[in-house]
Scaffold this active site. Structure first.
Site, PDB file in Angstrom:
ATOM      1  N   SER A   1     -63.134   6.704 -64.946  1.00 31.55           N
ATOM      2  CA  SER A   1     -63.719   5.034 -65.276  1.00 31.55           C
ATOM      3  C   SER A   1     -62.453   4.163 -64.958  1.00 31.55           C
ATOM      4  O   SER A   1     -61.647   4.264 -63.774  1.00 31.55           O
ATOM      5  CB  SER A   1     -64.165   4.739 -66.581  1.00 31.55           C
ATOM      6  OG  SER A   1     -64.486   3.334 -67.076  1.00 31.55           O
TER       7      SER A   1
ATOM      8  N   TYR B   1     -67.375  -4.661 -59.930  1.00 29.12           N
ATOM      9  CA  TYR B   1     -66.477  -3.316 -60.311  1.00 29.12           C
ATOM     10  C   TYR B   1     -66.589  -3.168 -62.002  1.00 29.12           C
ATOM     11  O   TYR B   1     -66.957  -1.952 -62.246  1.00 29.12           O
ATOM     12  CB  TYR B   1     -65.283  -3.464 -59.817  1.00 29.12           C
ATOM     13  CG  TYR B   1     -64.238  -2.027 -60.181  1.00 29.12           C
ATOM     14  CD1 TYR B   1     -64.452  -0.948 -59.542  1.00 29.12           C
ATOM     15  CD2 TYR B   1     -63.224  -2.024 -61.188  1.00 29.12           C
ATOM     16  CE1 TYR B   1     -63.640   0.166 -59.934  1.00 29.12           C
ATOM     17  CE2 TYR B   1     -62.718  -1.161 -61.515  1.00 29.12           C
ATOM     18  CZ  TYR B   1     -62.783  -0.130 -60.837  1.00 29.12           C
ATOM     19  OH  TYR B   1     -62.224   1.305 -61.066  1.00 29.12           O
TER      20      TYR B   1
ATOM     21  N   LYS C   1     -68.390  -0.042 -64.198  1.00 31.10           N
ATOM     22  CA  LYS C   1     -67.464   0.531 -65.164  1.00 31.10           C
ATOM     23  C   LYS C   1     -68.083   0.436 -66.643  1.00 31.10           C
ATOM     24  O   LYS C   1     -68.189   1.397 -67.397  1.00 31.10           O
ATOM     25  CB  LYS C   1     -66.061   0.341 -64.901  1.00 31.10           C
ATOM     26  CG  LYS C   1     -65.667   0.666 -63.777  1.00 31.10           C
ATOM     27  CD  LYS C   1     -65.576   2.194 -63.338  1.00 31.10           C
ATOM     28  CE  LYS C   1     -64.927   2.688 -62.332  1.00 31.10           C
ATOM     29  NZ  LYS C   1     -65.271   4.018 -61.994  1.00 31.10           N
TER      30      LYS C   1
END
Length: 283
Positions: A141, A155, A159
């Site tokens: 991650s 993004y 994650k």
């Protein structure tokens, strides 16, 4: 480099071994005599490794956005090797730009790669891991799975999303002897920043803090502090320890920023005690 002595982790499946942490991990594992099933999108990207380790490196072509291909590659890997001790979801990339600056294609692509691709790799591996009664799922991650900054919304979405998925799955599969590890690296000197990062078509309206990532992506402004080889070594070591916590933060700045953000979040939630209680049904 780390000495790898854990005899229970002999065979590893790693997505995206052509660069970054995937490549570093593959090199260290192969040097230690382990077997690596590594996925790439371009076979020529790992030609040197294939020549150096013809008997212990099994290279497979895979784009993790192709769900049917994920099913086929993961299932075939278990059938060929008999058992796989560690599944590493490493394939992914960064996407930078304000939410308004991103195209639909960019949004869909990063979610398909960084979120759905990882989910499908894990889901495909679970029946095999459950049958063998052991194994570890390692999800690469980012500390961006806990701390969000402007100009990186999709993004962070991928994650934050994959971390929630893995936290839930870890509880589901613990009774079967399967463990999980969520790796949250800080900035590292990999292609993630200096080669593979995608940047939206920027709008002048967001010049300022939202576009501060441009300085980070330019090596002329200084390189990231994280050493990819050391980070890969810590991941491998942690996989061999039964008491490794679910979250592994790599990088002193990443850990400091994560702790500060979580402390702020706790303070925010604690300030809401009365309003939360006010919505309960009156007894």
């Amino acid at each position: 480099m780390t000495a790898i002595t854990d005899e229970d982790n002999k065979t590893w499946l790693i997505t995206g071994i052509s660069s970054g942490f995937g490549k570093e991990m593959a090199e260290q594992l192969l040097a230690a005599g382990k077997t690596v099933i590594g996925t790439v999108r371009k076979p020529e990207s790992v030609r040197d490794l294939r020549e150096q380790y013809p008997d212990t490196l099994d290279v497979q072509l895979l784009d993790v956005t192709d769900v049917e291909a994920v099913y086929r590659v993961v299932d075939d890997a278990f059938h060929r090797h008999g058992r796989i001790d560690a599944i590493v979801n490493n394939a992914g990339y960064g996407l930078f730009g304000a939410a308004e600056e991103l195209t639909d294609e960019q949004v869909n692509q990063i979610l398909a790669t960084d979120l759905v691709g990882s989910i499908q790799v894990i889901r495909t591996a679970l029946p095999h891991l459950r049958k063998q009664g052991s194994g570890i799922i390692i999800q690469i991650s980012s500390y961006g799975g806990q701390v969000a900054y402007p100009g990186n919304s999709m993004y962070h979405a991928s994650k934050f999303g994959i971390e929630g998925f893995v936290e839930s799955v870890a509880q589901e599969v613990k009774p079967f002897g399967i463990r999980a590890l969520i790796v949250e690296p800080g900035g590292a000197r990999t292609e993630f920043r200096y080669g593979s990062a995608h940047v939206a078509k920027l709008m002048p309206e967001y010049d300022g803090p939202t576009h501060s990532f441009l300085k980070m992506l330019d090596p002329a402004n200084g390189l990231a502090p994280g050493d990819p080889a050391k980070m890969a070594a810590r991941i491998i070591e942690s996989a061999g320890k039964p008491d490794t916590p679910l979250h592994l933060v790599l990088g002193s700045a990443a850990l400091e920023n994560t702790i500060h953000r979580l402390e702020d979040r706790l303070a925010e939630y604690r300030s809401e005690t009365e309003i939360a209680k006010s919505t309960d049904v009156d007894e």
